[in-house]
Structures are given as C-alpha cells and as structure tokens.
Design a protein around this motif. Structure first.
Motif, PDB file in Angstrom:
ATOM      1  N   VAL A 114       0.865  -1.177   0.000  1.00 49.55           N
ATOM      2  CA  VAL A 114       0.000   0.000   0.000  1.00 49.55           C
ATOM      3  C   VAL A 114       0.902   1.227   0.000  1.00 49.55           C
ATOM      4  O   VAL A 114       2.069   1.156   0.426  1.00 49.55           O
ATOM      5  CB  VAL A 114      -0.935   0.028   1.234  1.00 49.55           C
ATOM      6  CG1 VAL A 114      -1.891  -1.145   1.213  1.00 49.55           C
ATOM      7  CG2 VAL A 114      -0.139   0.052   2.521  1.00 49.55           C
ATOM      8  N   PRO A 115       0.401   2.392  -0.461  1.00 46.02           N
ATOM      9  CA  PRO A 115       1.227   3.613  -0.407  1.00 46.02           C
ATOM     10  C   PRO A 115       1.582   3.945   1.039  1.00 46.02           C
ATOM     11  O   PRO A 115       0.753   3.827   1.942  1.00 46.02           O
ATOM     12  CB  PRO A 115       0.332   4.682  -1.027  1.00 46.02           C
ATOM     13  CG  PRO A 115      -0.684   3.930  -1.827  1.00 46.02           C
ATOM     14  CD  PRO A 115      -0.904   2.634  -1.115  1.00 46.02           C
ATOM     15  N   CYS A 116       2.812   4.382   1.255  1.00 45.07           N
ATOM     16  CA  CYS A 116       3.282   4.724   2.602  1.00 45.07           C
ATOM     17  C   CYS A 116       4.143   5.973   2.552  1.00 45.07           C
ATOM     18  O   CYS A 116       4.805   6.252   1.546  1.00 45.07           O
ATOM     19  CB  CYS A 116       4.125   3.586   3.204  1.00 45.07           C
ATOM     20  SG  CYS A 116       3.216   2.085   3.602  1.00 45.07           S
ATOM     21  N   LEU A 117       4.121   6.724   3.638  1.00 45.17           N
ATOM     22  CA  LEU A 117       5.165   7.708   3.900  1.00 45.17           C
ATOM     23  C   LEU A 117       6.162   7.013   4.811  1.00 45.17           C
ATOM     24  O   LEU A 117       5.828   6.633   5.930  1.00 45.17           O
ATOM     25  CB  LEU A 117       4.594   8.956   4.571  1.00 45.17           C
ATOM     26  CG  LEU A 117       4.049  10.045   3.647  1.00 45.17           C
ATOM     27  CD1 LEU A 117       3.434  11.176   4.461  1.00 45.17           C
ATOM     28  CD2 LEU A 117       5.145  10.589   2.730  1.00 45.17           C
ATOM     29  N   THR A 118       7.359   6.827   4.317  1.00 47.29           N
ATOM     30  CA  THR A 118       8.377   6.093   5.065  1.00 47.29           C
ATOM     31  C   THR A 118       9.367   7.072   5.680  1.00 47.29           C
ATOM     32  O   THR A 118       9.904   7.946   4.987  1.00 47.29           O
ATOM     33  CB  THR A 118       9.114   5.103   4.150  1.00 47.29           C
ATOM     34  OG1 THR A 118       8.176   4.115   3.700  1.00 47.29           O
ATOM     35  CG2 THR A 118      10.239   4.407   4.890  1.00 47.29           C
ATOM     36  N   PHE A 119       9.600   6.922   6.980  1.00 43.97           N
ATOM     37  CA  PHE A 119      10.586   7.730   7.697  1.00 43.97           C
ATOM     38  C   PHE A 119      11.756   6.836   8.081  1.00 43.97           C
ATOM     39  O   PHE A 119      11.591   5.846   8.806  1.00 43.97           O
ATOM     40  CB  PHE A 119       9.971   8.350   8.955  1.00 43.97           C
ATOM     41  CG  PHE A 119       8.974   9.439   8.678  1.00 43.97           C
ATOM     42  CD1 PHE A 119       9.364  10.767   8.623  1.00 43.97           C
ATOM     43  CD2 PHE A 119       7.642   9.126   8.452  1.00 43.97           C
ATOM     44  CE1 PHE A 119       8.442  11.765   8.366  1.00 43.97           C
ATOM     45  CE2 PHE A 119       6.713  10.118   8.197  1.00 43.97           C
ATOM     46  CZ  PHE A 119       7.104  11.444   8.143  1.00 43.97           C
ATOM     47  N   GLU A 120      12.933   7.173   7.575  1.00 43.32           N
ATOM     48  CA  GLU A 120      14.161   6.454   7.929  1.00 43.32           C
ATOM     49  C   GLU A 120      14.952   7.350   8.876  1.00 43.32           C
ATOM     50  O   GLU A 120      15.502   8.368   8.473  1.00 43.32           O
ATOM     51  CB  GLU A 120      14.976   6.125   6.682  1.00 43.32           C
ATOM     52  CG  GLU A 120      14.239   5.216   5.702  1.00 43.32           C
ATOM     53  CD  GLU A 120      15.040   4.952   4.435  1.00 43.32           C
ATOM     54  OE1 GLU A 120      16.123   5.585   4.262  1.00 43.32           O
ATOM     55  OE2 GLU A 120      14.587   4.151   3.602  1.00 43.32           O
ATOM     56  N   ILE A 121      14.953   6.974  10.138  1.00 42.98           N
ATOM     57  CA  ILE A 121      15.548   7.816  11.178  1.00 42.98           C
ATOM     58  C   ILE A 121      16.899   7.242  11.604  1.00 42.98           C
ATOM     59  O   ILE A 121      16.981   6.092  12.038  1.00 42.98           O
ATOM     60  CB  ILE A 121      14.612   7.917  12.399  1.00 42.98           C
ATOM     61  CG1 ILE A 121      13.254   8.494  11.973  1.00 42.98           C
ATOM     62  CG2 ILE A 121      15.238   8.787  13.484  1.00 42.98           C
ATOM     63  CD1 ILE A 121      12.224   8.501  13.078  1.00 42.98           C
ATOM     64  N   GLN A 122      17.947   8.045  11.440  1.00 42.44           N
ATOM     65  CA  GLN A 122      19.262   7.664  11.934  1.00 42.44           C
ATOM     66  C   GLN A 122      19.391   8.191  13.351  1.00 42.44           C
ATOM     67  O   GLN A 122      19.433   9.400  13.570  1.00 42.44           O
ATOM     68  CB  GLN A 122      20.375   8.220  11.050  1.00 42.44           C
ATOM     69  CG  GLN A 122      21.767   7.770  11.487  1.00 42.44           C
ATOM     70  CD  GLN A 122      22.874   8.329  10.612  1.00 42.44           C
ATOM     71  OE1 GLN A 122      22.621   9.120   9.714  1.00 42.44           O
ATOM     72  NE2 GLN A 122      24.094   7.920  10.873  1.00 42.44           N
ATOM     73  N   LEU A 123      19.409   7.281  14.312  1.00 42.24           N
ATOM     74  CA  LEU A 123      19.446   7.675  15.706  1.00 42.24           C
ATOM     75  C   LEU A 123      20.839   8.113  16.113  1.00 42.24           C
ATOM     76  O   LEU A 123      21.837   7.773  15.473  1.00 42.24           O
ATOM     77  CB  LEU A 123      18.970   6.513  16.584  1.00 42.24           C
ATOM     78  CG  LEU A 123      17.530   6.047  16.298  1.00 42.24           C
ATOM     79  CD1 LEU A 123      17.215   4.792  17.094  1.00 42.24           C
ATOM     80  CD2 LEU A 123      16.529   7.137  16.617  1.00 42.24           C
TER      81      LEU A 123
END
Length: 280
Positions: A114-123
């Motif tokens: 499904v369409p997503c807003l993906t957040f890739e967070i570098q901690l």
C-alpha cells in the motif's frame, strides 16, 4: 508521483515532530499536501465527506529540509495529496522530539503493498539502535477532491488581537469546559479579551487587558465596542495544546457572530484554525 526529503538540523526535526504532535491532538486524520516550495497540513471537519478545512498549516520546505525533491501527478498539477492517521505519525516521530535523539531523518513516498510515507531515522550515537524505519500507510487523494481542500477564504474580520499565554488560556478554558460545551470570546480595539461561558444558573468570565491589537479592521471609531463569537469549547481547548510549537505570536481574528480564525506563527510555520460560530 515521487517524493523524497531529508532533515539533518536537530531544531528543524524537533519542530517538525512538534507540529505533527499538535495536529494529532486536533484530529485523528490529516491530509498532507506536498508541493514544490511548501508542505501543507490540512484538517477537514470530522464526519463531513466534503467540507471546508478546519485547520490549515503551512511549512516552508527550505526551512525544514536539507534535501527535497518531488514530482506530482502531472506537470500541470505538480502536487501530491495524502491522508494519514495523525497518532501513528506522531508516535513514529517521537524520537525527533528528544534532545540528541536523532542525527537525521529521511522522509519519502514508498509503495509497500500500500502507499506509505516512510521515515528512515538515523538515531544518535547515544542510542542502542542506530537506525529505525517507520512505514505509515497513506491514502492518495484523487484529483477530483482537490478543489475541496484549498485554503479557506477569510471574511473581513472585525477585530484582530494577540492572545496571551496559551498555557494560561488553556487552564482557564479547561475549567470553563466543565460548565458548558460552548465558550464566547469577546474582544475590542482597546486590547481587551474576554472568555465567557453561560449556564442557566451563572455566567463566568475571565478578562485580559492591554493586549496587542493587530489591525483596526475598519472600526477606528468604535474602539470600545466588543465583537464576539460563540464556539465549541472542546475544539478551542484542542487548539490551545499547540503551545509546544513555541509560537512567536498567536492572533485571534473575530468575525462578529460568524467565525473565530486563530493564527499561530513560529518562524517558517503557520497554523490557521477556523472555528465557526455557533448560535445560542
């Protein structure tokens, strides 16, 4: 449709997360409008299939994003409209609100069944885990519905006054909420603001004086005349939770007996909240 952005400034990441948290406290659902120069956050009145926006947020992308690229549905309509669940996004971005919580975050439109807003967070290095990915399902808004999601036209207001501390106002309004479902805001051009609730047994009001009046609104000869709007007190209190955005100013525009238009301004973030007046 394509979208990708990256934030690396700690203050901007924290501010973005605070804006999303504010939106989550106002509504369960929000529409994000992604354009070339701005990102818009739009809340439409709940339980209304087609209605005017109740909240209109504007974020200047150059303030938040170090990298930003997008391609809309077409060259002529170079925009993307997506609806998402606000609490899901607010929880996903909680690490951005913590000091030294994240080094960077990438935000992009993806398709994962499904369409997503993906957040890739570098901690940050202080965290045990170094990388975290959140996929937030979104609904793509078809172009035929875009016309219902444009910025509301504001009637000529009768008075525009700066609000005092939102925390103080929320304390007062929370107590009044126990007495009534509606609150009346009255203001004049001498800088007086009154919050009032009325019940069959009593009338309770709180007065604030010497506030800044932003514009005369065409009523120079009647500075002591009060203009008012009676609105849903629950929605008014919800707006007052936006204090965590740390606004530079919050302006209350009153269209007598018709509307309360609240403007929250903080650097490159503007939140407009429109509350229609309710007849007694």
């Amino acid at each position: 449709m394509k979208f990708r952005g990256k934030m690396t400034e700690a203050m901007c990441m924290r501010q973005f997360a605070n804006v999303i948290l504010t939106i989550a406290r106002l509504s369960k659902l929000c529409i994000i409008r992604i354009a070339k120069d701005f990102m818009y956050l739009i809340i439409v009145e709940e339980n209304v299939t087609i209605g005017k926006p109740m909240v209109w947020g504007v974020l200047e992308q150059t303030h938040f994003f170090n990298e930003y690229s997008m391609a809309g549905v077409s060259e002529e309509q170079n925009e993307i409209y997506l609806e998402f669940e606000t609490d899901v996004m607010a929880k996903s971005l909680s690490s951005l609100r913590v000091a030294h919580g994240a080094k960077s975050v990438k935000m992009k439109l993806t398709n994962k069944r499904v369409p997503c807003l993906t957040f890739e967070i570098q901690l940050s290095e202080l965290s045990n885990s170094r990388f975290c990915v959140h996929d937030i399902p979104v609904t793509v808004i078809p172009r035929r519905d875009w016309t219902t999601l444009q910025e509301p036209l504001i009637p000529s207001y009768d008075v525009s006054i700066h609000l005092p501390s939102l925390k103080l106002l929320r304390t007062v309004a929370e107590r009044m909420k126990a007495l009534s479902s509606y609150i009346v805001l009255l203001a004049n051009h001498e800088g007086t603001l009154i919050l009032k609730v009325e019940t069959p047994d009593a009338t309770v009001s709180t007065h604030f004086k010497n506030l800044t009046v932003e514009s005369s609104g065409g009523h120079e000869d009647s500075s002591d005349e009060f203009f008012s709007a009676r609105v849903d007190i629950k929605k008014f209190v919800q707006f007052l939770t936006s204090e965590q955005v740390n606004p530079v100013k919050v302006v209350c525009n009153i269209v007598d007996d018709r509307m309360l238009a609240l403007f929250l301004v903080h650097e490159d973030v503007i939140l407009h909240c429109f509350l229609p007046a309710v007849a007694p």
